[in-house]
Structures are given as C-alpha cells and as structure tokens.
Design a protein around this motif. Structure first.
Motif, short mmCIF file in Angstrom:
data_model
loop_
_atom_site.label_atom_id
_atom_site.label_comp_id
_atom_site.label_asym_id
_atom_site.label_seq_id
_atom_site.Cartn_x
_atom_site.Cartn_y
_atom_site.Cartn_z
N ALA A 257 34.21 47.35 42.19
CA ALA A 257 34.91 46.51 41.21
C ALA A 257 35.65 47.41 40.23
N LEU A 258 36.87 47.00 39.87
CA LEU A 258 37.70 47.77 38.95
C LEU A 258 38.19 46.88 37.83
N HIS A 259 38.18 47.43 36.62
CA HIS A 259 38.75 46.76 35.45
C HIS A 259 39.56 47.79 34.69
N ALA A 260 40.82 47.48 34.43
CA ALA A 260 41.70 48.39 33.69
C ALA A 260 42.45 47.58 32.64
N THR A 261 42.54 48.14 31.43
CA THR A 261 43.26 47.44 30.36
C THR A 261 44.11 48.42 29.55
N ASP A 262 45.19 47.89 29.03
CA ASP A 262 46.08 48.62 28.13
C ASP A 262 46.31 47.70 26.93
N GLU A 263 45.62 47.98 25.83
CA GLU A 263 45.71 47.10 24.66
C GLU A 263 47.09 47.15 24.03
N LYS A 264 47.76 48.30 24.10
CA LYS A 264 49.09 48.41 23.51
C LYS A 264 50.09 47.54 24.26
N GLU A 265 50.05 47.58 25.60
CA GLU A 265 50.97 46.78 26.41
C GLU A 265 50.43 45.38 26.66
N ASN A 266 49.15 45.16 26.33
CA ASN A 266 48.50 43.85 26.56
C ASN A 266 48.49 43.51 28.05
N PRO B 42 24.86 44.02 38.90
CA PRO B 42 25.81 44.97 38.29
C PRO B 42 25.69 44.94 36.77
N LYS B 43 25.93 46.08 36.14
CA LYS B 43 25.80 46.19 34.69
C LYS B 43 27.09 45.85 33.95
N HIS B 44 28.22 45.96 34.64
CA HIS B 44 29.50 45.82 33.95
C HIS B 44 30.38 44.69 34.50
N PHE B 45 29.93 44.04 35.56
CA PHE B 45 30.70 42.96 36.17
C PHE B 45 29.77 41.82 36.57
N VAL B 46 30.33 40.62 36.61
CA VAL B 46 29.66 39.47 37.23
C VAL B 46 30.34 39.28 38.58
N ALA B 47 29.56 39.38 39.66
CA ALA B 47 30.13 39.35 41.00
C ALA B 47 29.68 38.12 41.76
N SER B 48 30.54 37.66 42.68
CA SER B 48 30.22 36.52 43.52
C SER B 48 31.02 36.59 44.80
N HIS B 49 30.59 35.85 45.82
CA HIS B 49 31.33 35.77 47.07
C HIS B 49 32.47 34.77 46.92
N SER B 50 33.63 35.11 47.47
CA SER B 50 34.77 34.20 47.40
C SER B 50 34.76 33.25 48.59
N LYS B 51 35.56 32.21 48.51
CA LYS B 51 35.65 31.23 49.59
C LYS B 51 36.24 31.85 50.86
N GLU B 52 37.05 32.90 50.69
CA GLU B 52 37.69 33.54 51.84
C GLU B 52 36.76 34.52 52.55
N GLY B 53 35.54 34.68 52.06
CA GLY B 53 34.59 35.58 52.69
C GLY B 53 34.51 36.95 52.05
N GLY B 54 35.36 37.21 51.07
CA GLY B 54 35.32 38.47 50.36
C GLY B 54 34.47 38.37 49.10
N TRP B 55 34.80 39.18 48.11
CA TRP B 55 34.06 39.19 46.85
C TRP B 55 35.03 38.97 45.70
N CYS C 13 35.05 39.38 41.23
CA CYS C 13 34.31 39.95 40.11
C CYS C 13 35.00 39.64 38.80
N SER C 14 34.20 39.52 37.76
CA SER C 14 34.71 39.31 36.41
C SER C 14 34.09 40.36 35.50
N PRO C 15 34.90 41.12 34.77
CA PRO C 15 34.35 42.14 33.87
C PRO C 15 33.61 41.52 32.70
N ILE C 16 32.55 42.17 32.27
CA ILE C 16 31.78 41.68 31.13
C ILE C 16 32.50 41.97 29.82
N GLN C 17 33.14 43.14 29.72
CA GLN C 17 33.86 43.51 28.50
C GLN C 17 35.29 42.99 28.52
#
Length: 355
Positions: free
Chosen positions: A117-126, A325-338, A340-344
């Motif tokens: 799982a990946l989460h990337a943010t840029d607060e300056k560019e929003n 996971p400590k940093h994401f909430v994960a679940s299986h998708s309807k398409e058979g993949g995964w 994820c939602s970041p906690i922060q």
C-alpha cells in the motif's frame, strides 16, 4: 516483483509447471537487486527529475490536466534488469521518503498474497496519491507474467478531481530472446470530467517479430459523447506523443530521458527518526553482502529474515490472530484485488530525502 527458490524449497520447484504461482519462491542473493520491492514501488513515485505532479495540478482545463495525468501515469513505468529481482517485502515493512514537498509512505500490508500500500501527499500542491498493488506472477513455460492487481488513485484536491487507473502487467520472457517488458491495457478515468484514456502496452511477438517493444498506443476520449479527442502513441522508455484529432497537431507529452536523467540515491537526513521497519534497515545486512559479493553472508542474512518472518506468522496462527496493518485500512475489492485507505490525512516529512 517476484522471486524463485530458496535452499529450503528445492523440493517445491519439482512441481513448478505452467500456471504455477511463484509468490512463495525465493531467489538466492546472487540474483537479487540490493533493494526491496517496496522501495521499487516508491521509486516509481519519487524518482523523477521533472515535477510531473505539479504540471498535473497547473493545467488550465480539464483536458490539459488529464493529458498531464496520462504522462505522469506513463512515468511510473520503469525498465527492469533481466535476471535480477528485488527482495520480497516482509509483513509490516515500511518505506518512507520525501522529494521536495512530496512525502511518500509505503507499507507491506500482506505477505501471502504480497500486497503493498502506498500513500503520498503534497500539502503545498494539495495532491494525494493512494495506491494498493498486488502482483501475482505466473509461470508459463517460456515466460513469467506478473499480473498486477489493484487501483491507483491520484487526487488533485484544488480542482476536486480524482483520477483512477490500473497498472500494466510485467512480462519476463526466457525464450527465444530473454527480456522484460510491460504489457496489457491501462485505463485512466476522471470521474468529474468524464475523460478517459485507453492505453495498450505492447511487446514483441513470441518469436521476436511483429509488434513494437516498449510501445504505447491508445486514445483519449469523452466518455459521455464517445468523441475521440487525442490519439496516443510512442514508447514508454523514449517519448510519447498525442495527436489532436480536430486539427492534426502532434506534440510530445512525455520524454523518459528528461524525466529519469540525473537521478541520485536518496540520502539519510535523520537516522533517529527511521522506523525499525524501514526497508533499507530491514535488508541492510543482505544488501551490504550483495554489494560486496559475499554470498555466504548474504545467504545467512536472507535466511535469518525469512525464518523470523515464518516465526511471526506461526505465532499469529497459534493465537488465532490475523495481521492488521498499522498505517492503512485494507479490504478486498469487488474485482478480486485489494483496496486500501490511509489512516493519516497527510504523510509527514521523511528522514530519507530523494534529491
């Protein structure tokens, strides 16, 4: 992306046949790149010499921004070295790097199947990127195809636009000509504007004739009217152009040499803030052994990590627990993949800096 076999799994290789899932097999250190697959995923986001994300945000119209997002998506396609593979990340492994105002964080949220799982943010560019990826390599006799499941989502929050896309699949061919390529269809969709891109990644035919290695061909169209606006064509390792269907004008939207030239190894700025689960720290002894070509030490270091991983899983199973996971909430998708939602909400600045 995947690995082959360990000393303790030699018996299993006798049963490898076309269609086999290779996610449980491990390569000996001599065939490993000195980095984790988690780091490779992160590099697809932060290892660029051009600020493509900022360009996505600065477009004056829906269409301008969409074309820039297409270019950014193509930039995440990177070449691999045939015969070598990164380490399979261990459960709970993390990777945290900053590039300018962009902060990137990854966590290995599942080991079998391997899901990152990946989460990337840029607060300056929003800007926010959420990416959940599960690669399943299958052996097909003369090749291995890594089917990449999961969804990438790029959010341009200033414009209240969200772009969803998938990844091409990785093809590793052994015969008749060894090589690695990206293949398959990629769809990019903006729900707010209704714009859609359909891209086809192509490779050589089986015998090496026909097709075009590392080529991309596709179109950008309005999903409401089904009107084709641009034709997309080029090579993801060179340049990609769009042709305006209205006036015939052709322009380059992506130049791989410009985007990937002059890249440098990330630098450690704050050793005290590095997590114990950081990829570079988890695999430090093995990476050092590989760099020194000390294969005996490398095998010992890799065996230690693998045994510790198995012990952790045995302890969880004996207590009837499942990994959370400590940093994401994960679940299986309807398409058979995964999914994820970041906690922060925002990724904090990292102790490792990409220059």
């Amino acid at each position: 992306m995947f690995s082959m076999v360990t000393e303790g799994q030699k018996q299993e290789t006798k049963h490898v046949r076309p269609g086999s899932d290779l996610t449980r097999f491990q390569l000996p250190p001599a065939f490993n790149l000195p980095k984790s697959q988690l780091q490779c995923y992160g590099e697809q986001i932060y290892c660029t010499s051009s600020d493509l994300l900022s360009k996505c945000n600065s477009g004056q119209s829906h269409l301008d921004r969409f074309i820039s997002v297409v270019a950014w998506s193509i930039s995440t396609t990177r070449p691999f070295i045939f015969g070598y593979a990164p380490y399979n990340p261990i459960l709970g492994e993390t990777h945290h790097v900053s590039k300018g105002n962009l902060n990137v964080f990854l966590e290995q949220i599942s080991h079998h199947p391997p899901v990152s799982a990946l989460h990337a943010t840029d607060e300056k560019e929003n800007i926010e990127i959420i990416w959940c990826q599960n690669c399943v390599p299958k052996f097909h006799g003369t090749s291995v195809e890594g089917r990449v499941y999961g969804k990438r989502e790029l959010k341009l929050l200033n414009h209240q636009e969200s772009y969803e896309m998938n990844s091409p699949n990785l093809l590793i061919r052994f015969l008749p000509v060894p090589g690695i390529d990206w293949i398959g269809n990629v769809n990019i969709r903006c729900k707010e504007s209704g714009l859609v891109a359909e891209l086809c990644y192509r490779s050589h035919s089986f015998l090496g004739f026909g097709g075009s290695q590392r080529s991309i061909k596709g179109k950008i169209f309005d999903s409401l009217s089904l009107k084709v606006l641009y034709e997309v064509e080029g090579r993801w390792d060179r340049t990609v152009t769009v042709k305006d269907k209205q006036n015939g004008n052709v322009r380059v939207i992506y130049d791989a040499k410009q985007v990937h030239s002059g890249l440098q190894t990330p630098v450690l700025k704050d050793a005290k803030s590095v997590r114990a689960t950081e990829s570079a720290l988890v695999w430090s002894e093995l990476s050092e052994a590989i760099m020194k070509k000390d294969w005996d030490k490398g095998r010992e270091a890799k065996k230690f990590i693998e045994e510790r991983q198995r012990e952790l899983l045995r302890e969880q199973q004996s207590m009837g627990e499942t990994w959370i996971p400590k940093h994401f909430v994960a679940s299986h998708s309807k398409e058979g993949g995964w999914e994820c939602s970041p906690i922060q909400r925002w990724v904090p600045a990292a102790p490792i800096i990409a220059l």
